[in-house]
Design an enzyme around this catalytic site. Sequence first.
Site, PDB file in Angstrom:
ATOM      1  N   GLY A 290      15.241  23.537 -16.368  1.00 47.41           N
ATOM      2  CA  GLY A 290      15.088  22.984 -15.032  1.00 47.41           C
ATOM      3  C   GLY A 290      14.231  23.850 -14.117  1.00 47.41           C
ATOM      4  O   GLY A 290      13.315  24.555 -14.552  1.00 47.41           O
ATOM      5  N   SER A 291      14.568  23.822 -12.832  1.00 51.00           N
ATOM      6  CA  SER A 291      13.678  24.380 -11.804  1.00 51.00           C
ATOM      7  C   SER A 291      13.545  25.893 -11.825  1.00 51.00           C
ATOM      8  O   SER A 291      12.676  26.437 -11.123  1.00 51.00           O
ATOM      9  CB  SER A 291      14.158  23.934 -10.421  1.00 51.00           C
ATOM     10  OG  SER A 291      14.020  22.532 -10.286  1.00 51.00           O
ATOM     11  N   THR A 292      14.380  26.586 -12.586  1.00 51.60           N
ATOM     12  CA  THR A 292      14.173  28.036 -12.696  1.00 51.60           C
ATOM     13  C   THR A 292      12.804  28.344 -13.297  1.00 51.60           C
ATOM     14  O   THR A 292      12.220  29.392 -13.019  1.00 51.60           O
ATOM     15  CB  THR A 292      15.273  28.663 -13.577  1.00 51.60           C
ATOM     16  OG1 THR A 292      15.355  27.952 -14.820  1.00 51.60           O
ATOM     17  CG2 THR A 292      16.621  28.612 -12.871  1.00 51.60           C
ATOM     18  N   LYS A 294      10.113  26.995 -12.523  1.00 50.31           N
ATOM     19  CA  LYS A 294       9.078  26.936 -11.485  1.00 50.31           C
ATOM     20  C   LYS A 294       8.620  28.334 -11.087  1.00 50.31           C
ATOM     21  O   LYS A 294       7.490  28.504 -10.594  1.00 50.31           O
ATOM     22  CB  LYS A 294       9.601  26.173 -10.269  1.00 50.31           C
ATOM     23  CG  LYS A 294       9.756  24.682 -10.508  1.00 50.31           C
ATOM     24  CD  LYS A 294      10.472  23.987  -9.368  1.00 50.31           C
ATOM     25  CE  LYS A 294      10.726  22.515  -9.728  1.00 50.31           C
ATOM     26  NZ  LYS A 294      11.613  21.845  -8.758  1.00 50.31           N
TER      27      LYS A 294
END
Length: 597
Positions: A290-292, A294
């Site tokens: 997921g967004s980690t 990014k």
Amino acid sequence: MSHQSRHSRHSDQLLLPLPGGGTGRRYPAEQNRSRVLEVAHTRLVVVGLCFMLAFCAVIARLVDLAAGSDPNLGIRLAASAPWEAARGDIVDRNDVLLATSLPTRSLYADPRDVIDPEHTADRLVELFPELDRPQLLARLSGSGRFVWVRRHLTPREQHAVNRLGLPGIRFREDQQRVYPQGAVAAHVLGFTDIDSRGLAGVERHFDSTLADGESVRLCLDVRIQHIVREELAAAVREYRAIGAAGLVLDVTSGEVIAMVSLPDFDPNNRGRAGDDARFNRVTQGVYEMGSTVKLLTAAMALDSGAITLTGGYDASHPIRKGRHTIRDYHPQNRWLSVPEILVHSSNIAAAHMALDVGGAVQRMYLDQFGMLSTPTVELSEVGTPLVPGQWRDINIMTIGFGHGIAVSPLHLAQAVAAIANGGSFVPATVVARSHEDLQSRRVLSAETSRTMRALMRLNVLMGTGRRADAAGLRVGGKTGTAEKLVGGRYKRNARMSSFVGVFPIDNPRYAVLAILDEPQGNRSTHYFATGGWVAAPVVRAVAERIAPVLGIHPAETVRTAAPEATMPDGPERRRHLLLAGLRNAMADTEGWQLAPR
């Protein structure tokens, strides 16, 4: 000659009787003694030859047995031989004992010496009810010379067997592997089989070293391990998660200070543990993080020059690519700067950023971050990343915000450590490492690393990671929430919720990662179960508890004033808020006070 004189002359002679009566020839006494000695000597020679022949027969029988007529001979001989050297210990970085071997006695039988197998089996089953009587009886009635009855007896059990006085039942020296800390570090330590052969974890990876009696010193700190396990277990209970993973990593040396996977098991009773409990979610499980991810996308974009800190992307509309649609969880419906992309965790903007980086450059950075290869950590249970077969635009975009690529939590922690430590990738290790053994490769420039630390801190000050902010510890990091793939399809409301943080952000020492598997929101989280709500507080709690143990002291925080509340909401207020946050984040990279290491 007189009669007296004749008697005197023959007094030293002996008359021997003849078979038909009368007397025969007379022999002197000295000759008779010589003959007796000759007879005795002959008899001794004959007896000696008999003993020699008997000995040769025994040797011949042993050779015959060794040639295969009795396949149990080797085991029987081994049973009477001294037990081999004890397996080496496993200790933590402070020499706290994690695994050792204790001398025990094990029970075996020589079936040929068992007089009454039925009676023997009955008495042993009375003493040890867990034994299978039919199986035991069959073994006691066999033709071999060695069969195990029960391993690793306690002194009380050994005494009870002795009192039975059963023929053919004997003891031999043995050793039993024990884990004094119980389940605390089960997935790192692993376990052995009943014969002390390593089957999992460090026990398996260093099996030959430990079998030779050498000890292994890990870089784990059992104090930190306890803390991480307690905080994860509390979160699992509160949010009714099915599992969790936690990690504390030294960002400069790659040493794993703590590694926890829940559910876990007690290696002293490993037979009671199911497959799920034995599964190491930190190293073996691979997930879309997921967004980690990014953080990696922003780092490679800034480092490669694809974008600058003042640049940004329009996140007003979802991206549609074929049958795929990329949306934001909390859409801002406007243009977002690079800091805002991380603060608001925009999937749309991260996808645009990844496209600007390009597939080839993206793959190159991911490879340098260790995200495309199997970690070299000294454990047997290590997962291999799942990457796209073809690196198309849709793959580039989804990877940009942490989907379309599955890695282990350890992969992510290693990469974030490289982002924070000045830009050098250091492979993770569970073994205490000297400075000379340290291996690293540069992935980012020092300037990019410094900028990323400020953005990570900004996310905790103003973004989705606010609940990870530990007073005085200056935590920086990023949240992540990803739906789970089950059977090739995303499972609705089944999430991996995570937060990865680094502290102290000005002089990074430790990366802390917490992941909850399928957490459920509750009243305290307004029924949200995303990483910012359920995982970020775990990292805060861990940081607050381990900082004093690790010699990190909180520092005073100086803040830039935020815009006046009377300023109307709009682009100008948002700009002021962001600038204030950036100033505070950049200020938090200066003047940190550390206790001596």
